[in-house]
Scaffold this active site. Structure first.
Site, PDB file in Angstrom:
ATOM      1  CG  ASP A   1      -2.046  -0.997   1.115  1.00  0.00           C
ATOM      2  OD1 ASP A   1      -2.335  -1.444  -0.012  1.00  0.00           O
ATOM      3  OD2 ASP A   1      -2.626  -1.356   2.156  1.00  0.00           O
TER       4      ASP A   1
ATOM      5  NE  ARG B   1      -1.176   1.959   4.065  1.00  0.00           N
ATOM      6  CZ  ARG B   1      -1.658   2.985   3.366  1.00  0.00           C
ATOM      7  NH1 ARG B   1      -2.953   3.269   3.405  1.00  0.00           N
ATOM      8  NH2 ARG B   1      -0.856   3.752   2.642  1.00  0.00           N
TER       9      ARG B   1
ATOM     10  NE  ARG C   1      -8.303   2.713   7.877  1.00  0.00           N
ATOM     11  CZ  ARG C   1      -7.622   2.341   6.798  1.00  0.00           C
ATOM     12  NH1 ARG C   1      -6.478   2.927   6.497  1.00  0.00           N
ATOM     13  NH2 ARG C   1      -8.090   1.395   6.002  1.00  0.00           N
TER      14      ARG C   1
ATOM     15  CG  HIS D   1      -8.028   7.676   4.433  1.00  0.00           C
ATOM     16  ND1 HIS D   1      -7.237   6.799   3.713  1.00  0.00           N
ATOM     17  CD2 HIS D   1      -7.585   7.593   5.707  1.00  0.00           C
ATOM     18  CE1 HIS D   1      -6.373   6.208   4.520  1.00  0.00           C
ATOM     19  NE2 HIS D   1      -6.572   6.677   5.745  1.00  0.00           N
TER      20      HIS D   1
ATOM     21  CB  CYS E   1      -5.038   7.196  -2.577  1.00  0.00           C
ATOM     22  SG  CYS E   1      -6.545   7.160  -1.608  1.00  0.00           S
TER      23      CYS E   1
END
Length: 284
Positions: A80, A105, A150, A179, A277
């Site tokens: 990612d 992550r 998040r 997000h 992103c």
């Protein structure tokens, strides 16, 4: 001669492009082997070469727009990392580092902070969970900050202390838009000309009240365009790079005087990411 039945001309707002400096990461190791958002399904096959090809089209689009595009080396085992926006948040040459929610992550945070240090940024190591520009968007002199899935709300206070700017918290309520940059796009961040687009159903009622009051001329995006991460876009104030399948959003952008540029990142959508992103803005 003007005919009586001629339609009046609509005056489109003047939009001005400003070249950007951005950080990106090639998806050399992209795949979906775990599930940390509703878009991800390890049972579905992914095509790394196709992801590379689609990402390269986005990269070349930015170069053609005159952007300064910096690259961070991808790290094997961090599929990612291509979603560079989550790697930090940068204003005034100060990089606020990321501290990821999920263990898969978490190594990305130090990797991005190392890159910032090597490239002359002052690095502020985070005390609280946050996922960088995925949840923090600069609009004029205000930082819109997402929470709910998040980034922790404590990180919003940390942001305010670090940058000395107003931070406005917005709560996300739809897991598919986990997000802020999946549910809200900054179209013009110039102070005095602030303009955004957003998906109302992604926010709780208090957050919607804030958005409606602050941005009454915002573009409201429909569910269909949001479902292909159409709002996960990147604008230079005139050119807006968006998901090519977000057709109504494209239409609305043209009506507001922007130049939408569609790109296909359908393979990277399998990991829950789109144009924004893959794009971390570097504000020196």
């Amino acid at each position: 001669m003007i005919h009586e039945d001629a339609e009046p001309r609509v005056q489109r707002p003047e939009r001005t492009a400003t070249a950007r400096s951005v950080l990106m990461c090639r998806p050399e190791h992209f795949t979906v082997v775990y599930r940390i958002n509703p878009w991800m399904d390890p049972q579905l096959p992914t095509d790394t070469s196709l992801a590379m090809s689609q990402w390269d089209a986005l990269y070349r689009t930015y170069l053609e727009l005159g952007f300064d595009v910096q690259l961070i080396d991808p790290i094997e085992g961090l599929p990612d990392m291509v979603y560079a926006a989550n790697g930090g948040f940068v204003i005034d040459n100060i990089a606020y580092g990321a501290s990821f929610t999920y263990p898969e992550r978490q190594p990305e945070g130090p990797a991005y902070m190392d890159w910032f240090r090597r490239n002359g940024f002052e690095v502020a190591e985070p005390e609280h969970i946050n996922e960088g520009e995925g949840d923090f968007l600069l609009v004029g002199d205000t930082i819109l900050a997402g929470t709910g899935f998040r980034s922790a709300s404590d990180s919003h206070l940390e942001l305010g202390r670090l940058y000395g700017r107003e931070v406005v918290s917005l709560t996300l309520i739809d897991p598919s838009f986990y997000h802020l940059d999946t549910a809200l796009a900054v179209l013009d961040g110039t102070p005095g000309r602030e303009h955004i687009a957003y998906l109302p159903s992604a926010f709780d009622e208090p957050s919607l009240g804030i958005l409606r009051a602050r941005y009454p001329d915002a573009i409201i995006v429909n569910d269909e365009d949001a479902s292909v991460l159409g709002l996960n876009s990147f604008s230079d104030g005139y050119n807006v790079v968006i998901a090519s399948r977000a057709l109504d959003f494209e239409r609305q952008l043209r009506g507001h005087g922007y130049n939408p540029i569609g790109v296909d990142l359908s393979e990277l959508l399998l990991g829950g990411g789109g144009v924004k992103c893959c794009t971390l803005e570097l504000r020196r």
